[in-house]
Design a protein around this motif. Structure first.
Motif, PDB file in Angstrom:
ATOM      1  N   GLY A  40       0.825  -1.166  -0.139  1.00  0.00           N
ATOM      2  CA  GLY A  40       0.055   0.226   0.173  1.00  0.00           C
ATOM      3  C   GLY A  40       0.905   1.251   0.029  1.00  0.00           C
ATOM      4  O   GLY A  40       0.226   2.496   0.118  1.00  0.00           O
ATOM      5  N   GLN A  41       2.158   1.194   0.120  1.00  0.00           N
ATOM      6  CA  GLN A  41       3.087   2.250  -0.237  1.00  0.00           C
ATOM      7  C   GLN A  41       3.920   2.308  -1.159  1.00  0.00           C
ATOM      8  O   GLN A  41       4.069   1.454  -2.068  1.00  0.00           O
ATOM      9  N   GLY A  42       4.480   3.542  -1.410  1.00  0.00           N
ATOM     10  CA  GLY A  42       5.535   3.608  -2.439  1.00  0.00           C
ATOM     11  C   GLY A  42       6.908   3.065  -2.401  1.00  0.00           C
ATOM     12  O   GLY A  42       6.921   2.705  -1.293  1.00  0.00           O
ATOM     13  N   PRO A  43       7.750   2.643  -3.380  1.00  0.00           N
ATOM     14  CA  PRO A  43       9.154   2.288  -3.026  1.00  0.00           C
ATOM     15  C   PRO A  43       9.923   3.321  -2.144  1.00  0.00           C
ATOM     16  O   PRO A  43       9.849   4.224  -2.290  1.00  0.00           O
ATOM     17  N   LEU A  45      13.582   3.981  -0.948  1.00  0.00           N
ATOM     18  CA  LEU A  45      15.106   3.522  -1.287  1.00  0.00           C
ATOM     19  C   LEU A  45      15.761   3.003  -0.117  1.00  0.00           C
ATOM     20  O   LEU A  45      15.764   3.645   1.027  1.00  0.00           O
ATOM     21  N   GLN A  48      21.872   2.778  -2.833  1.00  0.00           N
ATOM     22  CA  GLN A  48      21.846   3.168  -4.118  1.00  0.00           C
ATOM     23  C   GLN A  48      23.370   3.079  -4.489  1.00  0.00           C
ATOM     24  O   GLN A  48      24.332   3.476  -3.667  1.00  0.00           O
ATOM     25  N   LEU A  98      22.934   8.002 -13.220  1.00  0.00           N
ATOM     26  CA  LEU A  98      22.143   8.455 -12.115  1.00  0.00           C
ATOM     27  C   LEU A  98      21.071   9.204 -12.909  1.00  0.00           C
ATOM     28  O   LEU A  98      21.041  10.078 -13.835  1.00  0.00           O
ATOM     29  N   ALA A  99      19.882   9.314 -11.907  1.00  0.00           N
ATOM     30  CA  ALA A  99      18.825  10.208 -12.076  1.00  0.00           C
ATOM     31  C   ALA A  99      18.000   9.930 -13.537  1.00  0.00           C
ATOM     32  O   ALA A  99      17.221  10.713 -14.098  1.00  0.00           O
ATOM     33  N   GLN A 102      14.390   4.322 -14.422  1.00  0.00           N
ATOM     34  CA  GLN A 102      14.950   3.147 -13.724  1.00  0.00           C
ATOM     35  C   GLN A 102      13.929   1.753 -14.190  1.00  0.00           C
ATOM     36  O   GLN A 102      12.695   2.031 -14.450  1.00  0.00           O
ATOM     37  N   PHE A 104      12.936  -1.594 -13.166  1.00  0.00           N
ATOM     38  CA  PHE A 104      12.625  -2.588 -11.857  1.00  0.00           C
ATOM     39  C   PHE A 104      12.719  -3.915 -12.237  1.00  0.00           C
ATOM     40  O   PHE A 104      11.945  -4.536 -13.346  1.00  0.00           O
TER      41      PHE A 104
ATOM     42  N   HIS B  32       9.388  12.014 -11.688  1.00  0.00           N
ATOM     43  CA  HIS B  32       9.433  10.708 -12.426  1.00  0.00           C
ATOM     44  C   HIS B  32       8.076  10.230 -12.150  1.00  0.00           C
ATOM     45  O   HIS B  32       7.328   9.985 -10.982  1.00  0.00           O
ATOM     46  N   TYR B  34       5.684   6.849 -12.640  1.00  0.00           N
ATOM     47  CA  TYR B  34       5.690   5.097 -12.757  1.00  0.00           C
ATOM     48  C   TYR B  34       4.259   4.538 -12.469  1.00  0.00           C
ATOM     49  O   TYR B  34       3.444   5.051 -11.715  1.00  0.00           O
ATOM     50  N   GLN B  36       2.327   0.943 -11.609  1.00  0.00           N
ATOM     51  CA  GLN B  36       2.529  -0.531 -11.185  1.00  0.00           C
ATOM     52  C   GLN B  36       1.211  -1.048 -10.985  1.00  0.00           C
ATOM     53  O   GLN B  36       0.199  -0.933 -10.345  1.00  0.00           O
ATOM     54  N   PRO B  42       6.855  -1.646 -10.841  1.00  0.00           N
ATOM     55  CA  PRO B  42       6.675  -0.449 -11.398  1.00  0.00           C
ATOM     56  C   PRO B  42       7.320  -0.292 -12.729  1.00  0.00           C
ATOM     57  O   PRO B  42       8.588  -0.594 -13.003  1.00  0.00           O
ATOM     58  N   PHE B  44       8.127   2.522 -15.784  1.00  0.00           N
ATOM     59  CA  PHE B  44       8.624   3.937 -16.041  1.00  0.00           C
ATOM     60  C   PHE B  44       7.606   4.521 -17.222  1.00  0.00           C
ATOM     61  O   PHE B  44       7.323   3.963 -18.085  1.00  0.00           O
ATOM     62  N   ILE B  47       9.897  11.217 -17.466  1.00  0.00           N
ATOM     63  CA  ILE B  47      10.538  12.070 -16.447  1.00  0.00           C
ATOM     64  C   ILE B  47      10.257  13.511 -17.084  1.00  0.00           C
ATOM     65  O   ILE B  47      10.356  13.865 -18.031  1.00  0.00           O
ATOM     66  N   PHE B  87       2.706   6.106  -9.019  1.00  0.00           N
ATOM     67  CA  PHE B  87       3.739   6.883  -8.334  1.00  0.00           C
ATOM     68  C   PHE B  87       4.314   7.939  -8.938  1.00  0.00           C
ATOM     69  O   PHE B  87       4.915   7.686  -9.930  1.00  0.00           O
ATOM     70  N   ASP B  91      12.756  14.310  -7.184  1.00  0.00           N
ATOM     71  CA  ASP B  91      14.217  14.419  -7.012  1.00  0.00           C
ATOM     72  C   ASP B  91      14.644  16.016  -6.752  1.00  0.00           C
ATOM     73  O   ASP B  91      14.314  16.962  -7.464  1.00  0.00           O
ATOM     74  N   GLY B  94      18.950  16.714  -8.943  1.00  0.00           N
ATOM     75  CA  GLY B  94      19.405  15.989 -10.087  1.00  0.00           C
ATOM     76  C   GLY B  94      20.431  15.083  -9.642  1.00  0.00           C
ATOM     77  O   GLY B  94      20.647  14.245 -10.573  1.00  0.00           O
ATOM     78  N   ASN B  95      20.881  14.824  -8.503  1.00  0.00           N
ATOM     79  CA  ASN B  95      21.725  13.824  -8.230  1.00  0.00           C
ATOM     80  C   ASN B  95      21.420  13.380  -6.534  1.00  0.00           C
ATOM     81  O   ASN B  95      22.270  12.623  -6.170  1.00  0.00           O
ATOM     82  N   PRO B  97      18.735  10.754  -4.427  1.00  0.00           N
ATOM     83  CA  PRO B  97      17.928   9.891  -4.798  1.00  0.00           C
ATOM     84  C   PRO B  97      16.166   9.911  -4.726  1.00  0.00           C
ATOM     85  O   PRO B  97      15.953  11.213  -4.291  1.00  0.00           O
ATOM     86  N   LEU B  98      15.593   9.159  -5.620  1.00  0.00           N
ATOM     87  CA  LEU B  98      14.005   9.636  -5.620  1.00  0.00           C
ATOM     88  C   LEU B  98      13.387   9.461  -4.366  1.00  0.00           C
ATOM     89  O   LEU B  98      13.506   8.347  -3.773  1.00  0.00           O
ATOM     90  N   PHE B 100       9.375   8.586  -3.605  1.00  0.00           N
ATOM     91  CA  PHE B 100       8.230   8.306  -4.217  1.00  0.00           C
ATOM     92  C   PHE B 100       7.189   8.484  -3.190  1.00  0.00           C
ATOM     93  O   PHE B 100       7.127   8.484  -1.938  1.00  0.00           O
ATOM     94  N   GLY B 101       6.019   9.109  -3.829  1.00  0.00           N
ATOM     95  CA  GLY B 101       4.804   9.247  -2.974  1.00  0.00           C
ATOM     96  C   GLY B 101       4.020   7.766  -2.557  1.00  0.00           C
ATOM     97  O   GLY B 101       4.664   6.998  -2.976  1.00  0.00           O
ATOM     98  N   LYS B 102       2.799   8.094  -1.882  1.00  0.00           N
ATOM     99  CA  LYS B 102       2.195   6.661  -1.535  1.00  0.00           C
ATOM    100  C   LYS B 102       1.331   6.097  -2.679  1.00  0.00           C
ATOM    101  O   LYS B 102       1.008   4.983  -2.547  1.00  0.00           O
TER     102      LYS B 102
END
Lengths: 113, 110
Positions: A40-43, A45, A48, A98-99, A102, A104, B32, B34, B36, B42, B44, B47, B87, B91, B94-95, B97-98, B100-102
Motif C-alpha cells: 500500500g505504499q510507494g517504494p 530507497l 543506491q 544516475l537520475a 529506472q 525494476f 518521475h 511510474y 505499477q 513499477p 517507467f 520524467i 507513483f 528529486d 538532479g543527483n 535519490p528519488l 516516491f509518493g504513496k
C-alpha cells in the motif's frame, strides 16, 4: 534486452533468521538501487550504488541490513536478523546513469513470521 | 520529504479522463512517473525536468509547475489497461535519490 533479474521471488522466514536477496541489473547499467515496498505504499530507497560504490544508504537500517555490489555488476542485499516489520517486497532497479529512467526487477516478496 | 499524491484512489469508466497530482514542499529538479500493476514491478512512464516541460506517452501526458512544486499526470480516454497504481518520484537536485509518493490507485471499468 534482458531485464533486471532477482531471486528468490518469494521467501518466508522466522523472525531473527537471516535472508539474502540477489539482483542482476541490465547489462551496462551503472546505477543499481534496492527499494523496500510495504503493502500500500510507494517504494522506499534503501541503498543506491554507482558502479561498485555506495551513493546513498541513508535509509538503510545498518544494524541489520547490508548490501554489496561486487565488481559493479550484480548485488546482494542481506537482512540479519529479520524482524516482523521487514515483511515487504524488495525491489531492485537499475539505470544507465544516475537520475535516469529506472528499470525494476520483479521483486522478492519477504514474509517474516 | 515524501511528495503528496492526490487523489488516493479513483475509479473511471473506459473513455473517461483523469488527473493525478503530485505536490512537494521542497523545490524540485525533476519528477518521475511510474505505473505499477498489481503484483508486478513499477514501470517507467516519463520524467519531467525543471523548466515546466510537458511530456506525452500515448494518451498519457504530464506537466511540471516549478513555482507550485507540483506535477500533474493526465490520462485521457482511459483504457482498461491503464488500471494500476501510479507513483510520482521527486528529486530535488538532479543527483539525489528519488522519493516516491504513496501512490494513486486507478481503476478503469468497462
Amino acid at each position: 534486452e534482458a531485464g533486471v533479474a532477482q531471486s528468490p521471488r518469494y521467501k518466508i522466514i522466522e523472525k531473527r533468521q537471516s535472508v539474502a536477496f540477489w539482483c542482476n541489473p541490465i547489462s551496462g547499467h551503472a546505477t543499481l538501487y534496492w527499494y523496500q515496498q510495504i503493502l500500500g505504499q510507494g517504494p522506499k530507497l534503501l541503498i543506491q550504488f554507482q558502479n561498485n560504490g555506495v551513493v546513498d544508504d541513508s535509509q538503510l537500517p545498518k544494524d541489520r541490513f547490508s548490501a554489496e555490489r561486487l565488481k559493479g555488476v550484480d548485488s546482494t542485499l542481506k537482512i540479519q536478523p529479520a524482524k516482523l516489520e521487514d515483511s515487504a517486497v524488495y525491489l531492485c532497479a537499475s539505470s544507465l546513469v544516475l537520475a535516469n529512467e529506472q528499470f525494476f526487477g520483479p521483486g522478492t516478496r519477504l514474509t517474516v513470521l | 520529504q515524501q511528495p503528496v499524491q492526490s487523489p488516493q484512489a479513483v475509479i473511471l469508466r473506459e473513455g473517461e479522463d483523469a488527473v493525478i497530482n503530485c505536490s512537494s514542499s521542497k523545490a524540485l529538479y525533476s519528477v518521475h512517473w511510474y505505473r505499477q500493476k498489481h503484483g508486478e514491478a513499477p514501470v517507467f512512464l516519463m520524467i519531467l525536468l525543471k523548466g515546466g516541460e510537458q511530456k506525452g506517452h500515448e494518451k498519457i501526458s504530464a506537466s511540471f509547475n516549478e513555482k507550485k512544486q507540483q506535477s500533474s499526470l493526465y490520462l485521457t480516454a482511459s483504457q482498461l489497461s491503464y488500471s494500476g497504481t501510479y507513483f510520482c518520484g521527486t528529486d530535488s537536485s538532479g543527483n539525489t535519490p528519488l522519493v516516491f509518493g504513496k501512490g494513486t490507485r486507478l481503476s478503469v471499468i468497462a
